[in-house]
Design a protein around this motif. Structure first.
Motif, PDB file in Angstrom:
ATOM      1  N   UNK A 158       0.833  -1.206   0.000  1.00  0.00           N
ATOM      2  CA  UNK A 158       0.000   0.000   0.000  1.00  0.00           C
ATOM      3  C   UNK A 158       0.866   1.254   0.000  1.00  0.00           C
ATOM      4  N   UNK A 159       1.894   1.269   0.854  1.00  0.00           N
ATOM      5  CA  UNK A 159       2.776   2.441   0.930  1.00  0.00           C
ATOM      6  C   UNK A 159       3.436   2.728  -0.414  1.00  0.00           C
ATOM      7  N   UNK A 160       3.946   1.673  -1.059  1.00  0.00           N
ATOM      8  CA  UNK A 160       4.631   1.847  -2.346  1.00  0.00           C
ATOM      9  C   UNK A 160       3.656   2.367  -3.403  1.00  0.00           C
ATOM     10  N   UNK A 161       2.481   1.726  -3.483  1.00  0.00           N
ATOM     11  CA  UNK A 161       1.497   2.123  -4.492  1.00  0.00           C
ATOM     12  C   UNK A 161       0.998   3.542  -4.238  1.00  0.00           C
ATOM     13  N   UNK A 162       0.722   3.877  -2.959  1.00  0.00           N
ATOM     14  CA  UNK A 162       0.200   5.212  -2.644  1.00  0.00           C
ATOM     15  C   UNK A 162       1.230   6.307  -2.939  1.00  0.00           C
ATOM     16  N   UNK A 163       2.504   5.999  -2.707  1.00  0.00           N
ATOM     17  CA  UNK A 163       3.540   6.980  -3.035  1.00  0.00           C
ATOM     18  C   UNK A 163       3.606   7.227  -4.542  1.00  0.00           C
ATOM     19  N   UNK A 164       3.443   6.160  -5.320  1.00  0.00           N
ATOM     20  CA  UNK A 164       3.416   6.312  -6.779  1.00  0.00           C
ATOM     21  C   UNK A 164       2.175   7.106  -7.198  1.00  0.00           C
ATOM     22  N   UNK A 165       1.007   6.730  -6.646  1.00  0.00           N
ATOM     23  CA  UNK A 165      -0.260   7.351  -7.040  1.00  0.00           C
ATOM     24  C   UNK A 165      -0.325   8.826  -6.627  1.00  0.00           C
ATOM     25  N   UNK A 166       0.394   9.183  -5.574  1.00  0.00           N
ATOM     26  CA  UNK A 166       0.363  10.559  -5.113  1.00  0.00           C
ATOM     27  C   UNK A 166       1.372  11.461  -5.794  1.00  0.00           C
ATOM     28  N   UNK A 167       2.262  10.898  -6.578  1.00  0.00           N
ATOM     29  CA  UNK A 167       3.318  11.693  -7.202  1.00  0.00           C
ATOM     30  C   UNK A 167       2.796  12.475  -8.402  1.00  0.00           C
ATOM     31  N   UNK A 168       3.363  13.643  -8.619  1.00  0.00           N
ATOM     32  CA  UNK A 168       2.936  14.504  -9.715  1.00  0.00           C
ATOM     33  C   UNK A 168       3.142  13.885 -11.081  1.00  0.00           C
ATOM     34  N   UNK A 169       4.305  13.227 -11.267  1.00  0.00           N
ATOM     35  CA  UNK A 169       4.593  12.656 -12.583  1.00  0.00           C
ATOM     36  C   UNK A 169       3.591  11.584 -12.957  1.00  0.00           C
ATOM     37  N   UNK A 170       3.176  10.764 -11.969  1.00  0.00           N
ATOM     38  CA  UNK A 170       2.213   9.707 -12.271  1.00  0.00           C
ATOM     39  C   UNK A 170       0.851  10.302 -12.611  1.00  0.00           C
ATOM     40  N   UNK A 171       0.410  11.279 -11.801  1.00  0.00           N
ATOM     41  CA  UNK A 171      -0.886  11.897 -12.062  1.00  0.00           C
ATOM     42  C   UNK A 171      -0.909  12.557 -13.439  1.00  0.00           C
ATOM     43  N   UNK A 172       0.194  13.245 -13.767  1.00  0.00           N
ATOM     44  CA  UNK A 172       0.263  13.907 -15.075  1.00  0.00           C
ATOM     45  C   UNK A 172       0.148  12.901 -16.205  1.00  0.00           C
ATOM     46  N   UNK A 173       0.880  11.784 -16.078  1.00  0.00           N
ATOM     47  CA  UNK A 173       0.842  10.748 -17.113  1.00  0.00           C
ATOM     48  C   UNK A 173      -0.534  10.097 -17.184  1.00  0.00           C
ATOM     49  N   UNK A 174      -1.055   9.670 -16.030  1.00  0.00           N
ATOM     50  CA  UNK A 174      -2.336   8.952 -16.011  1.00  0.00           C
ATOM     51  C   UNK A 174      -3.481   9.843 -16.485  1.00  0.00           C
ATOM     52  N   UNK A 175      -3.456  11.111 -16.063  1.00  0.00           N
ATOM     53  CA  UNK A 175      -4.561  12.012 -16.410  1.00  0.00           C
ATOM     54  C   UNK A 175      -4.497  12.501 -17.853  1.00  0.00           C
ATOM     55  N   UNK A 176      -3.370  12.242 -18.517  1.00  0.00           N
ATOM     56  CA  UNK A 176      -3.288  12.602 -19.934  1.00  0.00           C
ATOM     57  C   UNK A 176      -3.855  11.506 -20.827  1.00  0.00           C
ATOM     58  N   UNK A 177      -4.057  10.318 -20.256  1.00  0.00           N
ATOM     59  CA  UNK A 177      -4.533   9.179 -21.049  1.00  0.00           C
ATOM     60  C   UNK A 177      -5.862   8.644 -20.509  1.00  0.00           C
ATOM     61  N   UNK A 178      -5.860   8.307 -19.214  1.00  0.00           N
ATOM     62  CA  UNK A 178      -7.004   7.645 -18.606  1.00  0.00           C
ATOM     63  C   UNK A 178      -7.912   8.685 -17.943  1.00  0.00           C
ATOM     64  N   UNK A 179      -8.656   9.411 -18.770  1.00  0.00           N
ATOM     65  CA  UNK A 179      -9.488  10.489 -18.243  1.00  0.00           C
ATOM     66  C   UNK A 179     -10.713  10.679 -19.129  1.00  0.00           C
TER      67      UNK A 179
END
Length: 539
Positions: A314-335
């Motif tokens: 959970x800690x590893x996944x949440x740190x990834x999910x909370x990072x700016x780079x991941x949100x930027x990437x995910x929100x550019x495709x899966x939105x």
């Protein structure tokens, strides 16, 4: 196009009373204990629509559309997080890993007060920093109830503990949001908040233990409480002022947990506190199942890692999910962005809430991958597979979790509907303007505003106060109100399996919330007017 109206009754006092009716209705119904939370929330939604349509003159179609937008927003992302946190918890219970976690925590300390410091305050602060949005209360409430705490203790104390870290939650999302509303630099705002909240990071650990065990129970534990508070407050100040506002909670919580665990190797309380109930009358104690004696057999290295495995994932996944780079990437495709027809940019915010007519956005942004709840679901699935749970059993467990959380999800969605409707209708702005009219006392009352960051800036500049101070106070004061936020209370009752007792939780935390918020208000007032506190204000 419809313009918000902030004094529909042409009398500021009467308009303010009308604006307060929705939230007062909700709180009274829940606090009464006679109305189930989901029924109370649905009634409050109806009342809010009547107020916005017939008093604040919002067109009925807009009011209904705003309500529906809030319902969907309530499930995504808030309800989605709660559902998947409880799913993870159910998996750990069914596989026996939660029993191992209880033994691991018991191996650190059997003292309930120390368990509170470790789990509710420090561990909760980590999840606040990594993901926020109800995750820490859901996780710490579930862990505490699993450790044998009474439902009211697990719920109420998780809410109280989840205050001082909130401004920097989800990798600084509240600071970024406040910066976007006020137009101020997020680094400066984060640093200013970091000159207010560390005071309460020292107070809250003492407060939580006092609320649980009373004055003597707190006094006998003061060295450990002081270590916990100082080791969180100092990094909170340093990171927020000299590094950035994004990793404040993560860094401070890890340091706090480490310092407390190391301190307990050289210091122990003279008398263990083993009671799982709140001091005085604990109405939830009678609903508890008999607590089984904790197995004190030391865990093997393999058992320890097995117990920690789901939470490490959970800690590893949440740190990834909370990072700016991941949100930027995910929100550019899966939105999928859905501007609500006849609502999006059809409402104008008006002066003095905005400098001029400003169109309000009403877009449901379905960023389905980057949602914190999606990360939690993925973490739960990975954890389950690593623990040997078959896909079929995972599906069956998810169905069971849906049944457990169904009513809570309805409640959360209804409460977000109220929040969305009051924002788009200008009802909350009317309440904000009432606070803004308090003049010289504005630093105190303005702190109690948990929203309207732009109003904070405009009003503070009109009164000759620092806009940085008052915008930061908006965040610092708001965190103390989070424990009486109806949606947070529903998250706590769901996590602790104490459904239908939301009124009891609200009544328990209400005074704590008011007093702590007032203390923040006093600090901000001192920073506004009294030397040497004025030196703490950034220019």
């Amino acid at each position: 196009m419809w313009n918000q109206v902030y004094d529909p009754l042409h009398n500021a006092a009467l308009s303010t009373i009308a604006a307060a009716v929705p939230v007062v209705t909700l709180l009274i119904l829940i606090a009464s204990g006679r109305v189930k939370a989901h029924i109370a929330a649905i009634i409050a939604v109806i009342v809010t629509n009547l107020i916005t349509i017939f008093i604040f003159t919002m067109p009925a179609g807009m009011s209904i559309r705003a309500t529906l937008l809030g319902v969907v927003t309530g499930f995504f992302p808030i309800g989605w997080i709660v559902l998947n946190v409880i799913f993870l918890y159910q998996i750990t219970v069914s596989t026996g890993r939660f029993e191992l976690l209880k033994r691991a925590v018991g191996g650190v300390t059997e003292d309930r007060r120390l368990q509170l410091l470790l789990i509710a305050f420090s561990f909760g602060a980590f999840f606040e920093g990594a993901s926020g949005f109800g995750t820490p209360v859901a996780i710490t409430g579930a862990v505490l109830i699993g450790l044998g705490f009474s439902p009211l203790a697990a719920s109420g104390l998780s809410l109280i503990a989840n205050t001082a870290p909130v401004a920097y939650g989800a990798l600084g999302t509240p600071i970024q949001g406040l910066a976007s509303v006020t137009g101020l630099d997020p680094y400066i705002l984060g640093a200013m908040v970091g000159r207010q909240l560390p005071v309460f990071s020292l107070i809250v650990p003492f407060w939580v233990v006092w609320a649980f065990a009373g004055w003597k129970g707190m006094k006998d534990l003061w060295p450990a409480i002081l270590v916990t508070g100082v080791s969180f407050a100092v990094p909170q100040f340093v990171i927020s002022n000299f590094i950035n506002p994004w990793i404040v909670d993560i860094g401070a919580s890890l340091i706090s947990m480490g310092c407390l665990i190391l301190f307990l190797r050289v210091w122990r309380p003279t008398q263990l506190w083993l009671s799982p109930e709140l001091r005085g009358h604990d109405e939830s104690a009678s609903t508890m199942a008999a607590t089984k004696p904790l197995d004190k057999t030391p865990l093997t290295q393999g058992e320890l890692w097995s117990a920690l495995l789901p939470w490490i994932v959970v800690c590893i996944v949440m740190l990834i999910w909370g990072s700016g780079w991941f949100k930027t990437w995910a929100n550019s495709i899966f939105v999928w962005n859905y501007p609500v027809p006849d609502l999006h940019q059809m409402i104008n915010k008006m002066p003095p809430v905005a400098p001029g007519p400003t169109k309000e956005a009403a877009v449901f942004s379905f960023t389905y991958l980057s949602f914190t709840g999606s990360g939690m679901l993925i973490a739960a699935i990975i954890s389950g597979l690593l623990m040997g749970v078959s896909p079929a059993k995972l599906i069956a467990e998810y169905g069971r979790t849906l049944r457990i959380c169904a009513i809570s999800l309805v409640t959360i969605s209804a409460m977000l509907a109220i929040g969305t409707l009051t924002r788009l209708s200008g009802v909350d702005a009317t309440l904000g303007l009432a606070f803004a009219a308090t003049g010289v006392l504005y630093p105190f009352f303005g702190t109690l505003l948990g929203w309207l960051g732009n109003l904070q800036r405009i009003t503070s500049e009109q009164l000759g106060l620092s806009s940085i101070l008052m915008s930061a106070a908006n965040s610092s004061g708001g965190v103390m109100g989070k424990m009486i936020d109806a949606q947070s209370i529903v998250v706590a009752s769901t996590a602790t399996n104490w459904y239908g007792h939301e009124g009891s939780i609200l009544r328990y935390v209400f005074l704590h919330s008011i007093v702590l918020a007032c203390l923040v208000g006093i600090l901000v007032t001192l920073q506004a007017y009294v030397y040497p506190f004025t030196l703490m204000v950034l220019r």
